[in-house]
Design a protein around this motif. Sequence first.
Motif, short mmCIF file in Angstrom:
data_model
loop_
_atom_site.label_atom_id
_atom_site.label_comp_id
_atom_site.label_asym_id
_atom_site.label_seq_id
_atom_site.Cartn_x
_atom_site.Cartn_y
_atom_site.Cartn_z
N TYR A 1 69.18 132.82 -9.44
CA TYR A 1 70.10 133.53 -8.55
C TYR A 1 71.49 132.92 -8.68
O TYR A 1 71.64 131.76 -9.02
CB TYR A 1 69.68 133.34 -7.09
CG TYR A 1 68.36 133.93 -6.69
CD1 TYR A 1 67.18 133.21 -6.79
CD2 TYR A 1 68.30 135.22 -6.16
CE1 TYR A 1 65.96 133.74 -6.38
CE2 TYR A 1 67.08 135.78 -5.75
CZ TYR A 1 65.92 135.02 -5.87
OH TYR A 1 64.72 135.56 -5.46
N ARG B 1 72.02 136.71 -5.21
CA ARG B 1 71.82 137.85 -6.10
C ARG B 1 71.00 137.43 -7.31
O ARG B 1 71.31 136.44 -7.96
CB ARG B 1 73.17 138.43 -6.52
CG ARG B 1 73.95 139.07 -5.38
CD ARG B 1 75.25 139.66 -5.86
NE ARG B 1 76.18 138.63 -6.28
CZ ARG B 1 77.28 138.84 -6.99
NH1 ARG B 1 77.59 140.08 -7.36
NH2 ARG B 1 78.07 137.85 -7.32
N LEU B 2 69.97 138.21 -7.58
CA LEU B 2 69.02 137.87 -8.63
C LEU B 2 69.60 138.20 -10.01
O LEU B 2 70.01 139.33 -10.27
CB LEU B 2 67.71 138.64 -8.41
CG LEU B 2 66.59 138.36 -9.38
CD1 LEU B 2 66.12 136.91 -9.26
CD2 LEU B 2 65.43 139.32 -9.11
#
Lengths: 113, 112
Positions: free
Chosen positions: A35, A44-45
Amino acid sequence: DVKVTQSSRYLVKRTGEKVFLECVQDMDHENMFWYRQDPGLGLRLIYFSYDVKMKEKGDIPEGYSVSREKKERFSLILESASTNQTSMYLCASSSGGWSYEQYFGPGTRLTVT
Amino acid sequence: QQQVKQSPQSLIVQKGGISIINCAYENTAFDYFPWYQQFPGKGPALLIAIRPDVSEKKEGRFTISFNKSAKQFSLHIMDSQPGDSATYFCADGDSSASKIIFGSGTRLSIRP
């Protein structure tokens, strides 16, 4: 205790350099994740992996690649670092199936100048 | 891209007060709703989680309230303490996969 370690806490790189971020977990977890964390945007991946040599794109894969040659190790690669990749990078791991608890490393603060 | 919307972005609460953080999700197929807590210099760690077959889950001073019809869930911290000062992330997940989607985070400060 599950332990997830990341190779560096702080890293400063120049624009255009190739950057490797390493992550190692010691609990034989199937799943590993990368992330990025930015203020106001949460986690956020970037990429995740269900097994050795398997990878899937997350929500923001552009400009990144990954490698998982061994079950315990998951590497994030910035092929040509840019200033907009300055961020905190977090690695996590989890076991498969119904256990969703993700165990996070301490993070790597990357600055690209 | 499915999202989970978290509010407020930051929160200041007096010691002993109740801290409340709210999240709204979009995908009704999601069936796992965890909260993670992150202290400065550390990675996030799972605090408490709930599945939508129950409306509330309590662990010590921390309670998740779940409203399936409104597609909302919230974290309540009772008798907030300075040691609770941290960033909190809600998330939601799909039992058919092992990944989860995180909210944008709430920075909580508890004033002594």
